[in-house]
Design a protein around this motif. Structure first.
Motif, PDB file in Angstrom:
ATOM      1  N   VAL A  16      50.336  39.989 -31.877  1.00 30.90           N
ATOM      2  CA  VAL A  16      49.609  40.360 -30.672  1.00 30.90           C
ATOM      3  C   VAL A  16      50.146  39.555 -29.492  1.00 30.90           C
ATOM      4  O   VAL A  16      50.572  38.420 -29.636  1.00 30.90           O
ATOM      5  CB  VAL A  16      48.090  40.130 -30.830  1.00 30.90           C
ATOM      6  N   VAL A  17      50.153  40.196 -28.353  1.00 29.30           N
ATOM      7  CA  VAL A  17      50.614  39.555 -27.131  1.00 29.30           C
ATOM      8  C   VAL A  17      49.517  39.659 -26.099  1.00 29.30           C
ATOM      9  O   VAL A  17      48.959  40.732 -25.883  1.00 29.30           O
ATOM     10  CB  VAL A  17      51.896  40.233 -26.601  1.00 29.30           C
ATOM     11  N   CYS A  18      49.227  38.563 -25.481  1.00 21.73           N
ATOM     12  CA  CYS A  18      48.228  38.589 -24.426  1.00 21.73           C
ATOM     13  C   CYS A  18      48.762  39.421 -23.270  1.00 21.73           C
ATOM     14  O   CYS A  18      49.878  39.197 -22.793  1.00 21.73           O
ATOM     15  CB  CYS A  18      47.910  37.162 -23.978  1.00 21.73           C
ATOM     16  N   SER A  19      47.988  40.394 -22.831  1.00 21.44           N
ATOM     17  CA  SER A  19      48.455  41.302 -21.792  1.00 21.44           C
ATOM     18  C   SER A  19      48.436  40.644 -20.421  1.00 21.44           C
ATOM     19  O   SER A  19      48.887  41.224 -19.451  1.00 21.44           O
ATOM     20  CB  SER A  19      47.595  42.567 -21.778  1.00 21.44           C
ATOM     21  N   ARG A  20      47.902  39.457 -20.352  1.00 21.65           N
ATOM     22  CA  ARG A  20      47.822  38.798 -19.038  1.00 21.65           C
ATOM     23  C   ARG A  20      48.848  37.695 -18.877  1.00 21.65           C
ATOM     24  O   ARG A  20      49.599  37.681 -17.918  1.00 21.65           O
ATOM     25  CB  ARG A  20      46.422  38.223 -18.842  1.00 21.65           C
ATOM     26  N   CYS A  21      48.904  36.771 -19.839  1.00 21.92           N
ATOM     27  CA  CYS A  21      49.807  35.638 -19.683  1.00 21.92           C
ATOM     28  C   CYS A  21      51.006  35.728 -20.616  1.00 21.92           C
ATOM     29  O   CYS A  21      51.924  34.929 -20.520  1.00 21.92           O
ATOM     30  CB  CYS A  21      49.053  34.330 -19.893  1.00 21.92           C
ATOM     31  N   GLY A  22      51.024  36.715 -21.520  1.00 26.88           N
ATOM     32  CA  GLY A  22      52.175  36.884 -22.387  1.00 26.88           C
ATOM     33  C   GLY A  22      52.188  35.967 -23.585  1.00 26.88           C
ATOM     34  O   GLY A  22      53.169  35.904 -24.310  1.00 26.88           O
ATOM     35  N   LYS A  23      51.116  35.273 -23.812  1.00 29.01           N
ATOM     36  CA  LYS A  23      51.013  34.401 -24.975  1.00 29.01           C
ATOM     37  C   LYS A  23      50.997  35.245 -26.244  1.00 29.01           C
ATOM     38  O   LYS A  23      50.374  36.300 -26.291  1.00 29.01           O
ATOM     39  CB  LYS A  23      49.712  33.592 -24.850  1.00 29.01           C
ATOM     40  N   THR A  24      51.715  34.769 -27.269  1.00 30.61           N
ATOM     41  CA  THR A  24      51.814  35.545 -28.495  1.00 30.61           C
ATOM     42  C   THR A  24      51.125  34.819 -29.633  1.00 30.61           C
ATOM     43  O   THR A  24      51.019  33.596 -29.642  1.00 30.61           O
ATOM     44  CB  THR A  24      53.275  35.789 -28.874  1.00 30.61           C
ATOM     45  N   SER A  35      40.584  44.927 -26.188  1.00 30.63           N
ATOM     46  CA  SER A  35      39.899  45.996 -25.489  1.00 30.63           C
ATOM     47  C   SER A  35      40.856  47.166 -25.335  1.00 30.63           C
ATOM     48  O   SER A  35      42.064  46.991 -25.303  1.00 30.63           O
ATOM     49  CB  SER A  35      39.409  45.522 -24.114  1.00 30.63           C
ATOM     50  N   VAL A  36      40.316  48.356 -25.259  1.00 28.98           N
ATOM     51  CA  VAL A  36      41.143  49.546 -25.105  1.00 28.98           C
ATOM     52  C   VAL A  36      41.013  50.045 -23.675  1.00 28.98           C
ATOM     53  O   VAL A  36      39.927  50.354 -23.211  1.00 28.98           O
ATOM     54  CB  VAL A  36      40.714  50.644 -26.096  1.00 28.98           C
ATOM     55  N   GLU A  37      42.143  50.053 -22.986  1.00 29.31           N
ATOM     56  CA  GLU A  37      42.138  50.541 -21.610  1.00 29.31           C
ATOM     57  C   GLU A  37      43.180  51.629 -21.480  1.00 29.31           C
ATOM     58  O   GLU A  37      44.338  51.443 -21.812  1.00 29.31           O
ATOM     59  CB  GLU A  37      42.453  49.389 -20.647  1.00 29.31           C
ATOM     60  N   ASN A  38      42.763  52.781 -21.002  1.00 25.51           N
ATOM     61  CA  ASN A  38      43.655  53.928 -20.842  1.00 25.51           C
ATOM     62  C   ASN A  38      44.327  54.310 -22.157  1.00 25.51           C
ATOM     63  O   ASN A  38      45.484  54.693 -22.203  1.00 25.51           O
ATOM     64  CB  ASN A  38      44.730  53.648 -19.775  1.00 25.51           C
ATOM     65  N   GLY A  39      43.579  54.158 -23.257  1.00 27.34           N
ATOM     66  CA  GLY A  39      44.113  54.542 -24.554  1.00 27.34           C
ATOM     67  C   GLY A  39      45.071  53.536 -25.149  1.00 27.34           C
ATOM     68  O   GLY A  39      45.630  53.769 -26.212  1.00 27.34           O
ATOM     69  N   ARG A  40      45.294  52.429 -24.478  1.00 28.20           N
ATOM     70  CA  ARG A  40      46.198  51.404 -24.998  1.00 28.20           C
ATOM     71  C   ARG A  40      45.415  50.146 -25.319  1.00 28.20           C
ATOM     72  O   ARG A  40      44.503  49.770 -24.589  1.00 28.20           O
ATOM     73  CB  ARG A  40      47.287  51.076 -23.969  1.00 28.20           C
ATOM     74  N   ARG A  41      45.813  49.533 -26.422  1.00 30.20           N
ATOM     75  CA  ARG A  41      45.125  48.314 -26.819  1.00 30.20           C
ATOM     76  C   ARG A  41      45.611  47.141 -25.992  1.00 30.20           C
ATOM     77  O   ARG A  41      46.799  46.934 -25.835  1.00 30.20           O
ATOM     78  CB  ARG A  41      45.382  48.037 -28.295  1.00 30.20           C
ATOM     79  N   MET A  42      44.670  46.419 -25.470  1.00 27.80           N
ATOM     80  CA  MET A  42      44.995  45.244 -24.679  1.00 27.80           C
ATOM     81  C   MET A  42      44.407  44.027 -25.372  1.00 27.80           C
ATOM     82  O   MET A  42      43.264  44.038 -25.794  1.00 27.80           O
ATOM     83  CB  MET A  42      44.382  45.371 -23.273  1.00 27.80           C
ATOM     84  N   TYR A  43      45.233  43.027 -25.476  1.00 26.45           N
ATOM     85  CA  TYR A  43      44.761  41.785 -26.078  1.00 26.45           C
ATOM     86  C   TYR A  43      44.718  40.704 -25.022  1.00 26.45           C
ATOM     87  O   TYR A  43      45.606  40.603 -24.184  1.00 26.45           O
ATOM     88  CB  TYR A  43      45.681  41.365 -27.219  1.00 26.45           C
ATOM     89  N   LEU A  44      43.690  39.912 -25.095  1.00 28.78           N
ATOM     90  CA  LEU A  44      43.568  38.790 -24.178  1.00 28.78           C
ATOM     91  C   LEU A  44      43.328  37.533 -24.985  1.00 28.78           C
ATOM     92  O   LEU A  44      42.477  37.508 -25.878  1.00 28.78           O
ATOM     93  CB  LEU A  44      42.401  39.011 -23.204  1.00 28.78           C
ATOM     94  N   CYS A  45      44.089  36.494 -24.700  1.00 28.51           N
ATOM     95  CA  CYS A  45      43.865  35.231 -25.382  1.00 28.51           C
ATOM     96  C   CYS A  45      42.530  34.636 -24.920  1.00 28.51           C
ATOM     97  O   CYS A  45      41.924  35.118 -23.963  1.00 28.51           O
ATOM     98  CB  CYS A  45      45.023  34.270 -25.112  1.00 28.51           C
ATOM     99  N   ASP A  46      42.137  33.599 -25.617  1.00 27.04           N
ATOM    100  CA  ASP A  46      40.809  33.042 -25.321  1.00 27.04           C
ATOM    101  C   ASP A  46      40.679  32.607 -23.866  1.00 27.04           C
ATOM    102  O   ASP A  46      39.653  32.779 -23.233  1.00 27.04           O
ATOM    103  CB  ASP A  46      40.498  31.879 -26.273  1.00 27.04           C
ATOM    104  N   THR A  47      41.767  32.033 -23.335  1.00 27.95           N
ATOM    105  CA  THR A  47      41.716  31.570 -21.946  1.00 27.95           C
ATOM    106  C   THR A  47      41.601  32.748 -20.991  1.00 27.95           C
ATOM    107  O   THR A  47      40.750  32.757 -20.104  1.00 27.95           O
ATOM    108  CB  THR A  47      42.985  30.766 -21.612  1.00 27.95           C
ATOM    109  N   CYS A  48      42.454  33.747 -21.187  1.00 24.77           N
ATOM    110  CA  CYS A  48      42.449  34.887 -20.276  1.00 24.77           C
ATOM    111  C   CYS A  48      41.187  35.725 -20.455  1.00 24.77           C
ATOM    112  O   CYS A  48      40.717  36.342 -19.509  1.00 24.77           O
ATOM    113  CB  CYS A  48      43.684  35.755 -20.515  1.00 24.77           C
ATOM    114  N   ALA A  49      40.662  35.764 -21.666  1.00 26.38           N
ATOM    115  CA  ALA A  49      39.439  36.525 -21.895  1.00 26.38           C
ATOM    116  C   ALA A  49      38.313  35.964 -21.043  1.00 26.38           C
ATOM    117  O   ALA A  49      37.532  36.707 -20.454  1.00 26.38           O
ATOM    118  CB  ALA A  49      39.063  36.469 -23.374  1.00 26.38           C
TER     119      ALA A  49
END
Ligand SMILES: [Zn+2]
Length: 65
Positions: A16-24, A35-49
């Protein structure tokens, strides 16, 4: 040691890759948010969440009401 290198297999755990900071992360940590946005799965790390939730709340404050 000169054996043929096996073909790279897809990782068993979903990377998984954080969609905000690019953390893997090799697997989805429980602290991450999915979260699913526009049909695409978005992952957010704990900080970005945490930041994301704050921005959602502030967005709700300005436009939701
Ligand atoms: Zn992040």
């Amino acid at each position: 040691m000169n054996e043929r290198t096996p073909d790279p297999e897809p990782p068993r755990t979903q990377r998984v890759v954080c969609s905000r900071c690019g953390k893997t992360a090799d697997s989805l940590p429980v602290t991450w948010t999915c979260s699913v946005e526009n049909g695409r799965r978005m992952y957010l790390c704990d900080t970005c969440a945490r930041e994301h939730i704050r921005s959602i709340e502030s967005r709700l404050d300005s436009s939701w009401w």
